[in-house]
Design a protein around this motif. Structure first.
Motif, mmCIF file in Angstrom:
data_model
loop_
_atom_site.group_PDB
_atom_site.id
_atom_site.type_symbol
_atom_site.label_atom_id
_atom_site.label_comp_id
_atom_site.label_asym_id
_atom_site.label_seq_id
_atom_site.Cartn_x
_atom_site.Cartn_y
_atom_site.Cartn_z
ATOM 1 N N ALA A 145 49.429 15.500 30.534
ATOM 2 C CA ALA A 145 50.581 15.124 29.701
ATOM 3 C C ALA A 145 50.925 13.652 29.901
ATOM 4 C CB ALA A 145 51.776 16.004 30.044
ATOM 5 N N PRO A 146 51.029 12.875 28.829
ATOM 6 C CA PRO A 146 51.408 11.457 28.962
ATOM 7 C C PRO A 146 52.879 11.314 29.316
ATOM 8 C CG PRO A 146 51.180 12.054 26.646
ATOM 9 C CD PRO A 146 50.755 13.251 27.415
ATOM 10 N N ALA A 147 53.275 10.147 29.711
ATOM 11 C CA ALA A 147 54.685 9.888 30.055
ATOM 12 C C ALA A 147 55.559 10.124 28.833
ATOM 13 C CB ALA A 147 54.832 8.461 30.558
ATOM 14 N N GLY A 148 56.688 10.715 29.082
ATOM 15 C CA GLY A 148 57.629 10.999 28.001
ATOM 16 C C GLY A 148 57.422 12.349 27.351
ATOM 17 N N VAL A 149 56.369 13.075 27.715
ATOM 18 C CA VAL A 149 56.113 14.417 27.157
ATOM 19 C C VAL A 149 56.380 15.446 28.255
ATOM 20 C CG1 VAL A 149 54.413 15.983 26.159
ATOM 21 C CG2 VAL A 149 54.412 13.558 25.513
ATOM 22 N N SER A 150 57.304 16.342 27.998
ATOM 23 C CA SER A 150 57.669 17.358 28.986
ATOM 24 C C SER A 150 56.667 18.517 28.962
ATOM 25 C CB SER A 150 59.066 17.919 28.696
ATOM 26 O OG SER A 150 60.026 16.897 28.650
ATOM 27 N N VAL A 151 56.469 19.101 30.133
ATOM 28 C CA VAL A 151 55.725 20.358 30.244
ATOM 29 C C VAL A 151 56.731 21.411 30.700
ATOM 30 C CG1 VAL A 151 53.877 21.618 31.394
ATOM 31 C CG2 VAL A 151 53.546 19.220 30.734
ATOM 32 N N VAL A 152 56.976 22.379 29.841
ATOM 33 C CA VAL A 152 58.005 23.393 30.092
ATOM 34 C C VAL A 152 57.312 24.736 30.228
ATOM 35 C CG1 VAL A 152 60.104 24.484 29.240
ATOM 36 C CG2 VAL A 152 59.629 22.060 28.715
ATOM 37 N N THR A 153 57.562 25.436 31.339
ATOM 38 C CA THR A 153 57.041 26.792 31.512
ATOM 39 C C THR A 153 58.180 27.781 31.268
ATOM 40 O OG1 THR A 153 57.467 26.755 33.903
ATOM 41 C CG2 THR A 153 55.289 26.059 33.147
ATOM 42 N N VAL A 154 57.878 28.872 30.556
ATOM 43 C CA VAL A 154 58.898 29.843 30.176
ATOM 44 C C VAL A 154 58.417 31.238 30.577
ATOM 45 C CG1 VAL A 154 60.212 30.845 28.270
ATOM 46 C CG2 VAL A 154 59.617 28.403 28.241
ATOM 47 N N THR A 155 59.267 31.965 31.285
ATOM 48 C CA THR A 155 58.982 33.353 31.651
ATOM 49 C C THR A 155 59.999 34.262 30.981
ATOM 50 O OG1 THR A 155 60.343 33.116 33.645
ATOM 51 C CG2 THR A 155 57.969 32.734 33.875
ATOM 52 N N GLY A 156 59.675 35.559 30.921
ATOM 53 C CA GLY A 156 60.609 36.526 30.361
ATOM 54 C C GLY A 156 61.653 36.927 31.383
ATOM 55 N N GLY A 157 62.679 37.620 30.934
ATOM 56 C CA GLY A 157 63.753 38.051 31.825
ATOM 57 C C GLY A 157 64.639 36.886 32.217
ATOM 58 N N ARG A 158 65.313 37.045 33.373
ATOM 59 C CA ARG A 158 66.221 35.996 33.837
ATOM 60 C C ARG A 158 65.715 35.300 35.090
ATOM 61 N NH1 ARG A 158 70.913 36.233 31.014
ATOM 62 N NH2 ARG A 158 71.724 34.586 32.367
ATOM 63 N N THR A 159 64.616 35.797 35.657
ATOM 64 C CA THR A 159 64.113 35.206 36.901
ATOM 65 C C THR A 159 63.201 34.029 36.596
ATOM 66 O OG1 THR A 159 64.204 37.368 37.986
ATOM 67 C CG2 THR A 159 62.844 35.665 39.031
ATOM 68 N N VAL A 160 63.490 32.910 37.225
ATOM 69 C CA VAL A 160 62.671 31.709 37.055
ATOM 70 C C VAL A 160 61.848 31.527 38.319
ATOM 71 C CG1 VAL A 160 62.664 29.236 36.606
ATOM 72 C CG2 VAL A 160 64.445 30.674 35.591
ATOM 73 N N PRO A 161 60.512 31.699 38.255
ATOM 74 C CA PRO A 161 59.698 31.541 39.468
ATOM 75 C C PRO A 161 59.635 30.086 39.909
ATOM 76 C CG PRO A 161 58.288 31.818 37.556
ATOM 77 C CD PRO A 161 59.703 32.039 37.080
ATOM 78 N N SER A 162 59.371 29.914 41.175
ATOM 79 C CA SER A 162 59.236 28.551 41.703
ATOM 80 C C SER A 162 57.994 27.900 41.116
ATOM 81 C CB SER A 162 59.127 28.580 43.232
ATOM 82 O OG SER A 162 60.282 29.189 43.791
ATOM 83 N N PRO A 163 58.099 26.644 40.709
ATOM 84 C CA PRO A 163 56.930 25.968 40.131
ATOM 85 C C PRO A 163 55.884 25.704 41.197
ATOM 86 C CG PRO A 163 58.749 24.427 40.398
ATOM 87 C CD PRO A 163 59.304 25.776 40.730
ATOM 88 N N PRO A 164 54.629 25.551 40.795
ATOM 89 C CA PRO A 164 53.569 25.270 41.770
ATOM 90 C C PRO A 164 53.810 23.916 42.445
ATOM 91 C CG PRO A 164 52.783 24.963 39.533
ATOM 92 C CD PRO A 164 54.125 25.586 39.415
ATOM 93 N N PRO A 165 53.347 23.762 43.669
ATOM 94 C CA PRO A 165 53.601 22.513 44.421
ATOM 95 C C PRO A 165 52.721 21.371 43.943
ATOM 96 C CG PRO A 165 52.272 23.995 45.743
ATOM 97 C CD PRO A 165 52.619 24.758 44.495
ATOM 98 N N ASP A 166 52.873 20.958 42.721
ATOM 99 C CA ASP A 166 52.129 19.809 42.205
ATOM 100 C C ASP A 166 52.960 18.539 42.373
ATOM 101 O OD1 ASP A 166 51.146 22.067 39.697
ATOM 102 O OD2 ASP A 166 49.787 21.243 41.202
#
Length: 229
Positions: free
Chosen positions: A148-169
């Protein structure tokens, strides 16, 4: 042989009045005297019906009827008996995203973050939005973050209300949850196990591309770079 009545034409006792055209009727005292007449009547009945002379005459019609009934029942069993491996479930159609989704406006959806605070999805554009309700796919997410170039967001979306921890990148994706399932409803297709789906949305909120199965980064690198323009 019998007791004639007063006129000499029949028995006087035990019989009702008989039609006069029958003539003189005599009832013998010994029933064996009628054996010859009975045998003659039986012979005439046999000749008239064309059947053999004993009870076996009923055997052939009954056998034909029995065979017909058994044949009908066998046909019904063949049709209605459950077959091995038979299933009434329809064959699922292959996945195909709506053909008109590209070029449509992303709906104004509010998702939630790890603290359950609402986050307007259109406020993160331009973005690559990856739905992880079918697969966490950390490698695919990491590839998208790296491309992803600068200025472009990468958004991860899961179902339900629980938001998992993002990978350690080194660079983190914006992790959100979609409790109402609005984004999946917009896609018009259910989640598939082992498959991550992605949308590329420009800064005006228009969907530029749908990736039903997020594959290698080379398949969408050019589209991702175009979002920064």
């Amino acid at each position: 042989m019998g007791k004639p009545d007063a006129e000499g034409h029949g028995p006087a006792d035990g019989l009702p009045g008989l039609p006069p055209e029958w003539g003189r009727v005599v009832v013998p005292d010994d029933a064996s005297a009628l054996a010859a007449e009975a045998a003659q009547i039986r012979r005439e009945l046999r000749r008239a019906t064309g059947l053999p002379g004993d009870h076996r005459a009923l055997g052939l019609p009954l056998l034909v009827l029995l065979v017909a009934v058994l044949t009908t029942l066998a046909g019904l069993l063949v049709v209605t008996w459950p077959r091995a491996g038979r299933t009434d479930r329809p064959t699922p159609a292959p996945y195909s995203p709506p053909a008109t989704l590209a070029g449509r406006a992303l709906p104004a959806l509010d998702l939630v973050d790890t603290g359950q605070a609402p986050v307007p999805l259109r406020g993160l554009l331009p973005a690559m939005i990856i739905l992880l309700d079918g697969c966490p796919c950390p490698d695919r997410v990491g590839d998208a973050l790296a491309a992803a170039p600068a200025g472009v967001s990468v958004v991860t979306v899961t179902g339900g209300r629980t938001v998992p921890s993002p990978p350690p990148d080194q660079r983190q994706a914006r992790a959100l949850a979609d409790p109402a399932g609005g984004l999946r409803s917009f896609l018009g297709q259910p989640a598939r196990p082992g498959v991550a789906t992605a949308l590329l949305v420009d800064r005006t909120g228009t969907v530029t591309r749908v990736l039903p199965d997020l594959g290698p980064v080379d398949a969408y690198r050019g589209d991702l770079s175009a979002l920064a323009g």
